[in-house]
Design a protein around this motif. Structure first.
Motif, PDB file in Angstrom:
ATOM      1  N   VAL A  94      39.205  36.577  41.225  1.00 42.02           N
ATOM      2  CA  VAL A  94      38.382  35.430  40.528  1.00 42.02           C
ATOM      3  C   VAL A  94      38.807  35.202  39.040  1.00 42.02           C
ATOM      4  CG1 VAL A  94      36.149  34.713  39.802  1.00 42.02           C
ATOM      5  CG2 VAL A  94      36.506  35.769  41.978  1.00 42.02           C
ATOM      6  N   GLN A  95      38.804  36.381  38.272  1.00 41.26           N
ATOM      7  CA  GLN A  95      39.117  36.613  36.842  1.00 41.26           C
ATOM      8  C   GLN A  95      40.457  36.060  36.604  1.00 41.26           C
ATOM      9  OE1 GLN A  95      37.164  37.554  34.409  1.00 41.26           O
ATOM     10  NE2 GLN A  95      38.501  37.001  32.973  1.00 41.26           N
ATOM     11  N   GLU A  96      41.524  36.413  37.529  1.00 38.49           N
ATOM     12  CA  GLU A  96      42.758  36.030  37.148  1.00 38.49           C
ATOM     13  C   GLU A  96      42.971  34.391  37.500  1.00 38.49           C
ATOM     14  OE1 GLU A  96      46.794  34.666  38.448  1.00 38.49           O
ATOM     15  OE2 GLU A  96      45.323  34.894  39.769  1.00 38.49           O
ATOM     16  N   ARG A  97      42.243  33.963  38.462  1.00 34.97           N
ATOM     17  CA  ARG A  97      42.278  32.208  38.664  1.00 34.97           C
ATOM     18  C   ARG A  97      41.603  31.886  37.490  1.00 34.97           C
ATOM     19  NH1 ARG A  97      40.758  32.533  45.317  1.00 34.97           N
ATOM     20  NH2 ARG A  97      42.733  33.291  45.819  1.00 34.97           N
ATOM     21  N   TYR A  98      40.494  32.149  37.294  1.00 33.87           N
ATOM     22  CA  TYR A  98      39.635  31.844  35.981  1.00 33.87           C
ATOM     23  C   TYR A  98      40.700  31.530  34.919  1.00 33.87           C
ATOM     24  CZ  TYR A  98      36.236  31.533  32.340  1.00 33.87           C
ATOM     25  OH  TYR A  98      35.492  30.970  31.196  1.00 33.87           O
ATOM     26  N   GLU A  99      41.586  32.531  34.518  1.00 29.86           N
ATOM     27  CA  GLU A  99      42.152  32.661  33.244  1.00 29.86           C
ATOM     28  C   GLU A  99      43.100  31.377  33.430  1.00 29.86           C
ATOM     29  OE1 GLU A  99      43.514  36.623  32.714  1.00 29.86           O
ATOM     30  OE2 GLU A  99      41.456  37.116  32.321  1.00 29.86           O
ATOM     31  N   LYS A 146      36.314  40.276  42.160  1.00 32.45           N
ATOM     32  CA  LYS A 146      36.132  39.995  40.910  1.00 32.45           C
ATOM     33  C   LYS A 146      37.416  39.877  40.161  1.00 32.45           C
ATOM     34  CE  LYS A 146      34.082  39.585  36.787  1.00 32.45           C
ATOM     35  NZ  LYS A 146      33.554  38.298  36.372  1.00 32.45           N
ATOM     36  N   GLU A 147      38.334  40.966  40.488  1.00 35.92           N
ATOM     37  CA  GLU A 147      39.940  40.631  39.827  1.00 35.92           C
ATOM     38  C   GLU A 147      40.383  39.478  40.284  1.00 35.92           C
ATOM     39  OE1 GLU A 147      40.081  43.462  43.175  1.00 35.92           O
ATOM     40  OE2 GLU A 147      38.576  43.137  41.821  1.00 35.92           O
ATOM     41  N   GLN A 154      32.858  31.101  36.763  1.00 30.73           N
ATOM     42  CA  GLN A 154      33.150  32.085  37.705  1.00 30.73           C
ATOM     43  C   GLN A 154      31.936  32.330  38.784  1.00 30.73           C
ATOM     44  OE1 GLN A 154      34.980  35.934  36.734  1.00 30.73           O
ATOM     45  NE2 GLN A 154      35.772  35.118  34.651  1.00 30.73           N
ATOM     46  N   SER A 162      29.431  33.739  41.073  1.00 30.60           N
ATOM     47  CA  SER A 162      28.614  34.762  41.124  1.00 30.60           C
ATOM     48  C   SER A 162      27.296  34.645  42.126  1.00 30.60           C
ATOM     49  CB  SER A 162      28.228  35.420  39.902  1.00 30.60           C
ATOM     50  OG  SER A 162      27.327  34.486  39.352  1.00 30.60           O
ATOM     51  N   THR A 186      29.891  31.918  31.956  1.00 25.58           N
ATOM     52  CA  THR A 186      30.831  32.347  33.173  1.00 25.58           C
ATOM     53  C   THR A 186      29.737  32.570  34.280  1.00 25.58           C
ATOM     54  OG1 THR A 186      30.112  34.416  32.156  1.00 25.58           O
ATOM     55  CG2 THR A 186      32.241  33.807  31.726  1.00 25.58           C
TER      56      THR A 186
END
Length: 499
Positions: free
Chosen positions: A361-366, A358-359, A340, A342, A492
């Motif tokens: 990025v997190q959703e795409r990462y998952e 951040k949210e 991710q 940063s 991460t």
């Protein structure tokens, strides 16, 4: 911890393979100066504690200062104890380290690791902190003494520094411009390692396949790979990390035509979007990247290809991210190290507009991780039924004791856990097995081992283990912990350099 007049040392390493290699050199320098390695689990009880730092990982500075803070009371209660900080963060922060942690004795940079013993002695005599940061390389790391972590596998540095200007990466500013080592010196080191029992080497550089740019030979890297193929006793050759910009057809041909160059390639992607790649200053585009993968697969059908991907780079749209997923589907990586994005202070990307929430990025990462897990598992299932030669590893199977298995690396670097045979098998030896089961990140060979080949590498491991066991209590050098040098673990944070 002072045993029979010898002072002990402990090195804590953070970051990439280059830092791991540098730490082996730091250990060699300290032992050459009369220090002995502290027992495992010393946790700051050594006479000298060295932090080899990384400036790329997220919160690297907070982690360092937290660890330094925990050591402060130990140092206060132990007259003569010394603390040194080196590596990329030391090169970057310089005097800041001593200001924030005045109990640190030595701060040294990436270019002058060879000065550590001298700086420690100077700090002891003058009773004040020594801060010495060289602006350019003083000695090529591989010319320094070393204490390798493995008896049978070794890193060999062929270049240091990087000429790229990726906007997310601070490493070129800390490691400097690329400086290549002479081919004769590299091959001489490899031959010496093989003479000591090493059977696998990993050629190491910030941008390893740009090797030759400093000496004016565009085909120097492929020539080096072919030269490695002529070294008797060298069974496996790997390299990390290349850059798509410099990955040429002559390198693919050398990989395919040199028997001891392994069918494995780590090729950083970072993003599948041409727009994002341009913003990253990555000098290739999606078509160029997929073209390389296609050529490698045509020349080396069983090659395992791994990659690095950054999710959420500033300005990345949903369409950009879908292009990354497209490349992942097309390339069918054996494994991907996903990060991710940063901010890294000092990099152009840190001040770019359109930083991604951040949210998001997190959703795409998952989503990316889920897709890659599915592909990794499908690609590993294709290995079931294959007969493979494994180099037996040490410390790579965390459950081996409970499952009565051993672990090893296939030629393509896949991790395989296999049934422990009746006869003795040592790290560095080679076993032949049939793959019976596949998981996303490892393979199993649950049937009987089909063959065992004792090797000079196994002899070297046995000799080193016996020598370590014979050391007096408190001065044990410890058993080798690292087998075949493994890829960077998933994380991460951002990858190091252009990985």
């Amino acid at each position: 911890m002072d045993v029979q007049g010898s002072k002990s040392y402990e090195i804590r390493t953070y970051g990439c393979q280059m830092n791991v290699h540098d730490s082996e050199r730091l250990a060699g320098l300290l032992e050459d100066a009369g220090y002995v390695r502290a027992p495992e689990g010393s946790d700051g009880d050594a006479d000298v504690v060295v932090f080899n730092t990384c400036a790329v990982r997220e919160n690297a500075d907070n982690r360092l200062y937290g660890n330094l803070g925990r050591l402060a009371p130990k140092k206060a209660s132990r007259p003569g104890m010394q603390i040194a900080v080196g590596g990329c963060l030391a090169q970057k922060d310089r005097d800041t380290i001593v200001k924030k942690a005045p109990w640190v004795d030595v701060v040294f940079g990436t270019h002058n690791i060879g000065k550590l013993p001298v700086l420690l002695e100077r700090a002891r005599v003058q009773e004040e902190a020594q801060v010495e940061i060289a602006e350019s390389l003083e000695a090529f790391p591989s010319t320094l003494p070393t204490r390798r972590e493995s008896a049978y596998a070794a890193w060999v540095s062929i270049s240091v520094g990087c000429n790229n200007t990726c906007t997310f990466c601070i490493v070129p500013a800390l490691r400097g411009k690329e400086k290549d080592r002479r081919p004769g010196d590299i091959l001489a080191e490899i031959e010496a390692l093989v003479g000591e029992g090493v059977s696998e080497i990993t050629l190491l550089g910030q941008n390893v396949n740009a090797y030759g740019s400093d000496i004016g030979d565009r085909e120097a890297f492929s020539k080096l790979l072919r030269a490695c193929g002529t070294i008797e006793g060298l069974e496996r050759v790997r390299f990390t990390s290349p850059h798509p910009r410099d990955f040429t057809d002559d390198v693919i041909a050398a990989m395919a035509e040199t028997p001891n160059v392994m069918p494995q390639l780590h090729m950083p992607l970072q993003s599948g979007s041409d727009t994002v790649l341009k913003a990253m200053r990555r000098s290739y585009r999606q078509d160029r990247y997929l073209g390389i993968i296609e050529k490698v697969r045509a020349a080396i059908p069983h090659a395992a290809i791994t990659t690095d991907i950054i999710v959420g780079f500033p300005g990345e749209t949903e369409e950009d991210f879908e292009q990354t997923l497209h490349v992942v589907r097309e390339a069918r990586f054996a494994q991907a190290f996903t990060f991710q994005y940063s901010k890294r202070p000092g990099t152009p990307a840190a001040t770019m507009e359109n930083q991604i929430p951040k949210e998001v990025v997190q959703e795409r990462y998952e989503r990316l991780v889920a897709l890659q897990e599915e592909i990794s598992w499908e690609e590993n299932k294709k290995q079931v039924g294959r007969t493979l030669e494994l180099m037996v590893a040490e410390g790579e199977g965390r459950k081996d004791g409970a499952t009565h298995r051993l672990s090893g690396r296939a030629p393509d670097n896949r991790l395989v856990h296999f049934t422990k045979p009746d006869q003795e098998v040592r790290p560095g030896d080679v076993v032949t097995v049939e793959v019976t089961y596949a998981a996303p990140h490892h393979l199993l060979a649950e049937g009987p081992v089909l063959g065992v080949r004792r090797t000079r590498a196994g002899d070297a491991w046995e000799k080193r283990t016996a020598a370590a066991a014979a050391k007096p209590a408190g001065v044990m050098l410890g058993l080798p912990k690292i087998g075949v040098p493994a890829p960077l673990p998933a994380a991460t944070g951002s990858a190091c350099g252009c990985d």
